[in-house]
Write a protein that holds these residues in place. Sequence first.
Motif, PDB file in Angstrom:
ATOM      1  N   GLU A 202       0.819  -1.206   0.000  1.00 44.47           N
ATOM      2  CA  GLU A 202       0.000   0.000   0.000  1.00 44.47           C
ATOM      3  C   GLU A 202       0.861   1.267   0.000  1.00 44.47           C
ATOM      4  OE1 GLU A 202      -2.692  -0.371   3.295  1.00 44.47           O
ATOM      5  OE2 GLU A 202      -3.857  -1.938   2.312  1.00 44.47           O
ATOM      6  N   LEU A 203       1.958   1.241   0.715  1.00 39.03           N
ATOM      7  CA  LEU A 203       2.856   2.396   0.712  1.00 39.03           C
ATOM      8  C   LEU A 203       3.452   2.599  -0.679  1.00 39.03           C
ATOM      9  CD1 LEU A 203       4.315   4.716   2.118  1.00 39.03           C
ATOM     10  CD2 LEU A 203       6.071   3.067   2.827  1.00 39.03           C
ATOM     11  N   LEU A 204       3.869   1.538  -1.318  1.00 36.19           N
ATOM     12  CA  LEU A 204       4.409   1.635  -2.675  1.00 36.19           C
ATOM     13  C   LEU A 204       3.399   2.289  -3.613  1.00 36.19           C
ATOM     14  CD1 LEU A 204       6.473   0.881  -4.948  1.00 36.19           C
ATOM     15  CD2 LEU A 204       5.209  -1.265  -5.159  1.00 36.19           C
ATOM     16  N   ILE A 205       2.170   1.831  -3.569  1.00 32.19           N
ATOM     17  CA  ILE A 205       1.125   2.368  -4.433  1.00 32.19           C
ATOM     18  C   ILE A 205       0.862   3.831  -4.093  1.00 32.19           C
ATOM     19  CG2 ILE A 205      -1.322   2.189  -5.046  1.00 32.19           C
ATOM     20  CD1 ILE A 205       0.549  -0.062  -6.214  1.00 32.19           C
ATOM     21  N   SER A 206       0.780   4.154  -2.805  1.00 27.58           N
ATOM     22  CA  SER A 206       0.515   5.530  -2.368  1.00 27.58           C
ATOM     23  C   SER A 206       1.606   6.478  -2.837  1.00 27.58           C
ATOM     24  CB  SER A 206       0.403   5.591  -0.845  1.00 27.58           C
ATOM     25  OG  SER A 206      -0.701   4.851  -0.402  1.00 27.58           O
ATOM     26  N   VAL A 207       2.840   6.057  -2.716  1.00 28.22           N
ATOM     27  CA  VAL A 207       3.955   6.908  -3.146  1.00 28.22           C
ATOM     28  C   VAL A 207       3.886   7.144  -4.650  1.00 28.22           C
ATOM     29  CG1 VAL A 207       6.469   6.987  -3.412  1.00 28.22           C
ATOM     30  CG2 VAL A 207       5.460   6.345  -1.216  1.00 28.22           C
ATOM     31  N   ARG A 208       3.560   6.127  -5.392  1.00 30.17           N
ATOM     32  CA  ARG A 208       3.465   6.284  -6.853  1.00 30.17           C
ATOM     33  C   ARG A 208       2.327   7.235  -7.233  1.00 30.17           C
ATOM     34  NH1 ARG A 208       6.716   2.255  -9.616  1.00 30.17           N
ATOM     35  NH2 ARG A 208       5.635   2.863 -11.503  1.00 30.17           N
ATOM     36  N   LEU A 209       1.264   7.251  -6.450  1.00 33.13           N
ATOM     37  CA  LEU A 209       0.153   8.163  -6.716  1.00 33.13           C
ATOM     38  C   LEU A 209       0.459   9.596  -6.300  1.00 33.13           C
ATOM     39  CD1 LEU A 209      -3.024   6.162  -5.633  1.00 33.13           C
ATOM     40  CD2 LEU A 209      -2.404   6.899  -7.942  1.00 33.13           C
ATOM     41  N   SER A 210       1.412   9.774  -5.408  1.00 27.31           N
ATOM     42  CA  SER A 210       1.632  11.090  -4.812  1.00 27.31           C
ATOM     43  C   SER A 210       2.321  12.102  -5.739  1.00 27.31           C
ATOM     44  CB  SER A 210       2.423  10.953  -3.510  1.00 27.31           C
ATOM     45  OG  SER A 210       3.749  10.545  -3.757  1.00 27.31           O
ATOM     46  N   ALA A 211       2.840  11.666  -6.856  1.00 28.33           N
ATOM     47  CA  ALA A 211       3.462  12.608  -7.794  1.00 28.33           C
ATOM     48  C   ALA A 211       2.424  13.614  -8.284  1.00 28.33           C
ATOM     49  CB  ALA A 211       4.054  11.860  -8.985  1.00 28.33           C
ATOM     50  N   GLN A 212       2.735  14.897  -8.151  1.00 28.76           N
ATOM     51  CA  GLN A 212       1.841  15.967  -8.586  1.00 28.76           C
ATOM     52  C   GLN A 212       0.479  15.915  -7.880  1.00 28.76           C
ATOM     53  OE1 GLN A 212       3.017  18.356 -10.796  1.00 28.76           O
ATOM     54  NE2 GLN A 212       4.915  17.256 -10.462  1.00 28.76           N
ATOM     55  N   CYS A 213       0.467  15.441  -6.637  1.00 27.88           N
ATOM     56  CA  CYS A 213      -0.775  15.303  -5.881  1.00 27.88           C
ATOM     57  C   CYS A 213      -0.465  15.438  -4.397  1.00 27.88           C
ATOM     58  CB  CYS A 213      -1.387  13.933  -6.174  1.00 27.88           C
ATOM     59  SG  CYS A 213      -3.023  13.685  -5.475  1.00 27.88           S
ATOM     60  N   THR A 214      -1.416  15.914  -3.628  1.00 29.00           N
ATOM     61  CA  THR A 214      -1.186  16.032  -2.190  1.00 29.00           C
ATOM     62  C   THR A 214      -1.341  14.685  -1.505  1.00 29.00           C
ATOM     63  OG1 THR A 214      -3.502  16.473  -1.633  1.00 29.00           O
ATOM     64  CG2 THR A 214      -2.124  18.392  -2.215  1.00 29.00           C
ATOM     65  N   ASP A 215      -0.648  14.515  -0.398  1.00 30.47           N
ATOM     66  CA  ASP A 215      -0.781  13.283   0.373  1.00 30.47           C
ATOM     67  C   ASP A 215      -2.205  13.118   0.886  1.00 30.47           C
ATOM     68  OD1 ASP A 215       1.863  12.818  -0.125  1.00 30.47           O
ATOM     69  OD2 ASP A 215       2.553  13.215   1.918  1.00 30.47           O
ATOM     70  N   ALA A 216      -2.847  14.226   1.245  1.00 29.26           N
ATOM     71  CA  ALA A 216      -4.236  14.155   1.732  1.00 29.26           C
ATOM     72  C   ALA A 216      -5.147  13.568   0.658  1.00 29.26           C
ATOM     73  CB  ALA A 216      -4.713  15.542   2.141  1.00 29.26           C
TER      74      ALA A 216
ATOM     75  N   ILE B 292     -10.779   5.274 -10.552  1.00 29.00           N
ATOM     76  CA  ILE B 292     -10.517   5.446  -9.117  1.00 29.00           C
ATOM     77  C   ILE B 292      -9.393   6.450  -8.878  1.00 29.00           C
ATOM     78  CG2 ILE B 292      -9.734   4.289  -7.007  1.00 29.00           C
ATOM     79  CD1 ILE B 292     -11.162   1.740  -8.094  1.00 29.00           C
ATOM     80  N   VAL B 293      -8.311   6.375  -9.658  1.00 26.93           N
ATOM     81  CA  VAL B 293      -7.147   7.244  -9.402  1.00 26.93           C
ATOM     82  C   VAL B 293      -7.238   8.603 -10.092  1.00 26.93           C
ATOM     83  CG1 VAL B 293      -5.651   5.261  -8.992  1.00 26.93           C
ATOM     84  CG2 VAL B 293      -5.656   6.331 -11.243  1.00 26.93           C
ATOM     85  N   LYS B 294      -8.282   8.841 -10.857  1.00 29.87           N
ATOM     86  CA  LYS B 294      -8.428  10.099 -11.603  1.00 29.87           C
ATOM     87  C   LYS B 294      -8.253  11.351 -10.731  1.00 29.87           C
ATOM     88  CE  LYS B 294     -11.137  12.336 -15.151  1.00 29.87           C
ATOM     89  NZ  LYS B 294     -12.246  12.185 -16.084  1.00 29.87           N
ATOM     90  N   PRO B 295      -8.777  11.402  -9.500  1.00 31.97           N
ATOM     91  CA  PRO B 295      -8.600  12.613  -8.684  1.00 31.97           C
ATOM     92  C   PRO B 295      -7.136  12.950  -8.364  1.00 31.97           C
ATOM     93  CG  PRO B 295     -10.366  11.268  -7.789  1.00 31.97           C
ATOM     94  CD  PRO B 295      -9.683  10.453  -8.848  1.00 31.97           C
ATOM     95  N   CYS B 296      -6.233  12.007  -8.559  1.00 33.57           N
ATOM     96  CA  CYS B 296      -4.809  12.246  -8.290  1.00 33.57           C
ATOM     97  C   CYS B 296      -4.092  12.895  -9.473  1.00 33.57           C
ATOM     98  CB  CYS B 296      -4.095  10.948  -7.919  1.00 33.57           C
ATOM     99  SG  CYS B 296      -4.583  10.300  -6.318  1.00 33.57           S
ATOM    100  N   GLY B 297      -4.770  13.035 -10.601  1.00 33.14           N
ATOM    101  CA  GLY B 297      -4.137  13.604 -11.779  1.00 33.14           C
ATOM    102  C   GLY B 297      -3.282  12.579 -12.503  1.00 33.14           C
ATOM    103  N   LEU B 298      -2.989  12.869 -13.760  1.00 37.49           N
ATOM    104  CA  LEU B 298      -2.171  11.976 -14.597  1.00 37.49           C
ATOM    105  C   LEU B 298      -2.670  10.531 -14.501  1.00 37.49           C
ATOM    106  CD1 LEU B 298       1.296  13.405 -13.479  1.00 37.49           C
ATOM    107  CD2 LEU B 298       0.014  14.067 -15.512  1.00 37.49           C
TER     108      LEU B 298
END
Length: 109
Positions: A41-55, A85-91
């Motif tokens: 889960e941490l791996l996935i979260s970190v990959r999503l965090s590019a150009q996106c807030t942690d919140a 699902i991941v659309k709100p994170c951008g890219l």
Amino acid sequence: MEKAEQTRMRERKKRAAAVVEALERTYPDALCSLTYRKDYELLISVRLSAQCTDARVNIVCRELFARFPTPESMADCDLSELEKIVKPCGLFRTKAKNLRDASRMLVDE
């Protein structure tokens, strides 16, 4: 596994441990603001965090991990569902493909 590959893996583990040690020395009070229960889960979260807030990542990951709780489930998912699902994170197209590919690598390797 051949001997050369085992040696490469040992070297990678040594380098990774050295990096972790250096980071812990440099930032002894650092905290991770990403919410996770498993390393995957941490791996996935970190990959999503590019150009996106942690919140935002934490909000998206609640739904993401409810739908895909294991690397196996994400590796075999429908890409369009993952993108939604991941659309709100951008890219989202690139991130969704990368998440599915990373999950596939975890399962296979």
